[in-house]
Design a protein around this motif. Structure first.
Motif, PDB file in Angstrom:
ATOM      1  N   LEU A  90       6.172  -4.098   0.494  1.00  0.00           N
ATOM      2  CA  LEU A  90       5.809  -3.371   2.034  1.00  0.00           C
ATOM      3  C   LEU A  90       6.065  -1.848   1.709  1.00  0.00           C
ATOM      4  CD1 LEU A  90       7.155  -6.025   4.190  1.00  0.00           C
ATOM      5  CD2 LEU A  90       4.915  -5.619   3.907  1.00  0.00           C
ATOM      6  N   GLU A  91       7.080  -1.625   1.131  1.00  0.00           N
ATOM      7  CA  GLU A  91       7.302   0.010   1.012  1.00  0.00           C
ATOM      8  C   GLU A  91       6.286   0.645   0.095  1.00  0.00           C
ATOM      9  OE1 GLU A  91      10.845   2.829  -0.351  1.00  0.00           O
ATOM     10  OE2 GLU A  91      11.255   0.816  -0.164  1.00  0.00           O
ATOM     11  N   LEU A  92       6.126  -0.092  -0.970  1.00  0.00           N
ATOM     12  CA  LEU A  92       4.896   0.610  -1.787  1.00  0.00           C
ATOM     13  C   LEU A  92       3.582   0.819  -0.860  1.00  0.00           C
ATOM     14  CD1 LEU A  92       4.001   1.735  -4.496  1.00  0.00           C
ATOM     15  CD2 LEU A  92       3.792  -0.810  -5.235  1.00  0.00           C
ATOM     16  N   SER A  93       3.159   0.017  -0.224  1.00  0.00           N
ATOM     17  CA  SER A  93       1.974  -0.335   0.780  1.00  0.00           C
ATOM     18  C   SER A  93       2.198   0.904   1.487  1.00  0.00           C
ATOM     19  CB  SER A  93       1.603  -1.544   1.128  1.00  0.00           C
ATOM     20  OG  SER A  93       1.686  -2.547   0.262  1.00  0.00           O
ATOM     21  N   ALA A  94       3.260   0.936   2.244  1.00  0.00           N
ATOM     22  CA  ALA A  94       3.173   2.111   3.078  1.00  0.00           C
ATOM     23  C   ALA A  94       3.005   3.373   2.443  1.00  0.00           C
ATOM     24  CB  ALA A  94       4.470   1.944   4.021  1.00  0.00           C
ATOM     25  N   GLN A  95       3.625   3.777   1.424  1.00  0.00           N
ATOM     26  CA  GLN A  95       3.557   4.969   0.705  1.00  0.00           C
ATOM     27  C   GLN A  95       2.160   5.255  -0.059  1.00  0.00           C
ATOM     28  OE1 GLN A  95       6.291   5.232  -2.672  1.00  0.00           O
ATOM     29  NE2 GLN A  95       5.511   7.371  -3.300  1.00  0.00           N
ATOM     30  N   LEU A  96       1.472   4.198  -0.395  1.00  0.00           N
ATOM     31  CA  LEU A  96       0.276   4.229  -1.026  1.00  0.00           C
ATOM     32  C   LEU A  96      -0.810   4.598   0.004  1.00  0.00           C
ATOM     33  CD1 LEU A  96      -1.729   4.147  -3.673  1.00  0.00           C
ATOM     34  CD2 LEU A  96      -1.912   2.044  -3.306  1.00  0.00           C
ATOM     35  N   ALA A  97      -0.900   3.829   1.090  1.00  0.00           N
ATOM     36  CA  ALA A  97      -1.520   3.896   2.086  1.00  0.00           C
ATOM     37  C   ALA A  97      -1.725   5.293   2.885  1.00  0.00           C
ATOM     38  CB  ALA A  97      -1.390   3.108   3.356  1.00  0.00           C
ATOM     39  N   THR A  98      -0.330   5.744   3.050  1.00  0.00           N
ATOM     40  CA  THR A  98      -0.189   7.209   3.441  1.00  0.00           C
ATOM     41  C   THR A  98      -0.476   8.199   2.620  1.00  0.00           C
ATOM     42  OG1 THR A  98       1.720   6.243   4.632  1.00  0.00           O
ATOM     43  CG2 THR A  98       1.654   8.519   4.491  1.00  0.00           C
ATOM     44  N   ASP A  99      -0.242   8.027   1.388  1.00  0.00           N
ATOM     45  CA  ASP A  99      -0.420   9.293   0.361  1.00  0.00           C
ATOM     46  C   ASP A  99      -1.973   9.139  -0.142  1.00  0.00           C
ATOM     47  OD1 ASP A  99       2.180   9.991   0.739  1.00  0.00           O
ATOM     48  OD2 ASP A  99       2.921   9.146  -1.082  1.00  0.00           O
ATOM     49  N   HIS A 100      -2.760   8.121  -0.233  1.00  0.00           N
ATOM     50  CA  HIS A 100      -3.945   8.108  -0.907  1.00  0.00           C
ATOM     51  C   HIS A 100      -5.236   7.693  -0.247  1.00  0.00           C
ATOM     52  CE1 HIS A 100      -2.191   9.605  -4.508  1.00  0.00           C
ATOM     53  NE2 HIS A 100      -1.066   8.711  -4.628  1.00  0.00           N
ATOM     54  N   PHE A 101      -4.776   6.928   0.853  1.00  0.00           N
ATOM     55  CA  PHE A 101      -5.869   6.226   1.796  1.00  0.00           C
ATOM     56  C   PHE A 101      -5.923   7.217   2.932  1.00  0.00           C
ATOM     57  CE2 PHE A 101      -5.375   2.881  -1.174  1.00  0.00           C
ATOM     58  CZ  PHE A 101      -6.454   2.081  -1.084  1.00  0.00           C
TER      59      PHE A 101
END
Length: 598
Positions: A42-53
């Motif tokens: 969940l933490e990785l998803s939040a980071q990737l979504a915020t930084d690259h989506f």
């Protein structure tokens, strides 16, 4: 710092305090997982979504896909984001270990996906279609097809589509005219045109795997004559390398109101532009048995319906949180009791009507989020519950909730994003702020994967009346347990339990009273109203579930939960009464309207 995409605290509450996903680790399929691995994802998803989506959310809307007659062009950020998604094994989170998957519970995978839909639904859509395509192949295709086409999709190298609708038929799938001609080598040559195919062509993947509905020469009439075929953009050799270009081209792309980053296409199969093996016709591979294609495709469509509901929830979540940020930072006006104009202006969140709009959004978003995660939890139970009885019960409840989870977040997510615009006032409908784009992105969801009306016919006609009400009774049984728990808790939850019980009894009476109308067209005349009433009933139940879990726990988060629950029971649940009155009366106003009278 809190995100303006998704409330991580709310996800934590729903997963661990309400649904107790940690219990799933005791099941063989999920034995390698724990809260530690769930939280890390969940933490990785939040980071990737915020930084690259989220970072190309606006750009993918302003620079929508183009087609030069040969190639579809997308902004490079879309491909980069999806490459990073593949690197985090995002395509294979729930897949079997046999295909390199993590065998993650659907409940956790769905929670993770909300970050990506909230950040940028136009980019996220490519991944969800691909996963649904590959999952269908694992369930119904031959071992050879699974290895050649499903495995590369789980790896994020190939992308997938669902090619059902045709220009003349839309969602009337019994009228498809695409045809598949058997060949001596066991393959098929596929001919036909499709329409509204998301992700139908692009350059961001090595290959595109189309799942195409078509009819064989000996096909029975209607939906019973539909077969399903894998038709790749490039054929795949035995060693997994790409072979010849298949006879699949685009006639055009469609230009949409929202979700523009997902290219929407009109592909043509077998027009002779490419001739693999020296002959015209796109080479296709039969999935499963002849004439059972629609049954197989429902595997993907049901997954897509949950994905659409989740996407609608994520989009509404981002609009809500961004409008909340704005309301907390925008000074305008003064309290009604203030007469001195020298008094400093207050942030607009201090105005009661703004709080009303924000509270409505909170009740819709958190209700929809809980609904999506509940359906994912039922999917886990349907597959892995300890007893056959528990698996069957989960399947019945999930069947009833599937059209609701697609439609309710789509309809009320649209209302929620509209309220987000209203909170911003004049700024809300300018492109200087994101909420107008979220509104446009959201507008696709009531249409995508079956319109509101189609879901209504599915719920009332197939999921309730055709099974003798077994699914509705299974769902009612769960509601009764919640009602009992709320009454035992006492206080406000007990009062809400009485309200819910009254509406539950009423919908049961109305449902079984419909049979007396006799004529199927008359029975279904108010199916959409029935769907809306059922959706509100279900979300009210889910809110009561959350209030029971919250109990009397103190803190801003729990106080917010209780206030949103109060809002839903005070403002939304009463809307069911006139809806059910209309259905119960067998109102035929729409049914009796004639073309000439318009």
């Amino acid at each position: 710092m809190a995100s303006n995409l998704v409330s991580a605290r709310n996800i934590e509450f729903l997963l661990y305090e309400w649904l107790d996903v940690e219990r799933l680790s005791s099941r063989e399929r999920f034995a390698e997982h724990s809260r530690e691995s769930y939280d890390a994802l969940l933490e990785l998803s939040a980071q990737l979504a915020t930084d690259h989506f989220a970072t190309h959310f606006r750009k993918s809307d302003e620079q929508e896909p183009t087609f030069d007659g040969t190639t579809v062009h997308l902004i490079p950020e879309i491909g980069d984001a999806l490459k990073r998604f593949a690197e985090m094994d995002g395509f294979s989170l729930q897949a079997d270990e046999e295909f390199g998957g993590m065998q993650l519970p659907a409940t956790v995978g769905t929670a993770a996906s909300t970050w990506f839909t909230a950040a940028n639904i136009g980019t996220a859509c490519y991944s969800f279609l691909t996963v649904a395509n590959a999952s269908l192949l694992v369930a119904h295709a031959s071992d050879e097809i699974k290895q050649r086409y499903a495995r590369p999709m789980f790896e994020g190298r190939f992308f997938g589509t669902m090619a059902m609708s045709e220009p003349h038929a839309g969602t009337s799938l019994g009228d498809v005219t695409s045809r598949a001609i058997p060949q001596a080598d066991g393959t098929y040559r596929v001919f036909g045109s499709k329409m509204w195919i998301s992700g139908g062509d692009h350059e961001i993947a090595e290959n595109i795997v189309h799942l195409v509905l078509a009819k064989l020469p000996d096909a029975p009439e209607g939906t019973k004559g539909i077969s399903l075929f894998v038709v790749p953009k490039f054929l795949v050799n035995e060693d997994g390398s790409l072979g010849e270009r298949n006879d699949v081209v685009l006639s055009s792309i469609n230009h949409k109101l929202g979700s523009r980053g997902t290219v929407n296409t009109a592909p043509v199969f077998g027009d002779g532009a490419f001739q693999p093996g020296g002959e015209s016709g796109a080479i296709g591979f039969l999935v499963g048995e002849p004439h059972k294609g629609l049954k197989y495709m429902f595997h993907m469509m049901n997954a897509a319906r949950l994905a659409v509901g989740t996407a609608a929830t994520g989009t509404a979540s981002a609009a809500y949180l961004k409008s909340l940020d704005y309301a907390r930072s925008r000074p305008q006006g003064r309290a009604l009791t203030t007469t001195d104009q020298a008094t400093p202006q207050v942030e607009i969140i201090e105005h009661t009507d703004v709080r009303r709009m924000l509270l409505a959004q909170k009740s819709y978003v958190e209700g929809a989020m809980a609904l999506a995660l509940l359906c994912a939890s039922l999917l886990d139970d349907e597959r892995t519950a300890e007893t056959e009885e528990a698996r069957a019960e989960a399947s019945k409840v999930l069947g009833v909730l599937t059209p609701i989870v697609k439609s309710w977040p789509s309809q009320w997510g649209q209302e929620s994003t509209s309220l987000a615009i209203q909170v911003l006032g004049g700024a809300g409908y300018t492109r200087d702020y994101d909420v107008e784009q979220h509104w446009r992105d959201q507008r696709l969801n009531p249409i995508h994967e079956g319109t509101h009306g189609i879901q209504a016919l599915d719920l009332l006609g197939r999921k309730i009346l055709m099974d003798g009400g077994a699914g509705l009774m299974a769902l009612a049984g769960r509601m009764e347990k919640t009602i009992a728990a709320a009454r035992e808790l006492g206080g406000e939850p007990s009062a809400y339990a009485d309200q819910l019980k009254a509406q539950l009894d009423r919908i049961g009476e109305v449902t079984f009273g419909l049979v007396a109308l006799g004529d199927p067209e008359k029975i279904m005349a108010n199916a959409s109203v029935y769907l809306e009433a059922a959706g509100h009933l279900v979300v009210a139940w889910i809110w009561l579930e959350q209030l029971v879990v919250a109990g009397t726990t103190e803190g801003d988060f729990y106080n917010g939960k209780r206030q949103a629950g109060r809002y839903f029971f005070a403002t939304e649940l009463p809307k069911i009464t006139p809806m059910l009155d209309l259905v119960a009366a067998g109102d035929l106003t729409s049914y009796e309207m004639q073309d000439a009278w318009f």
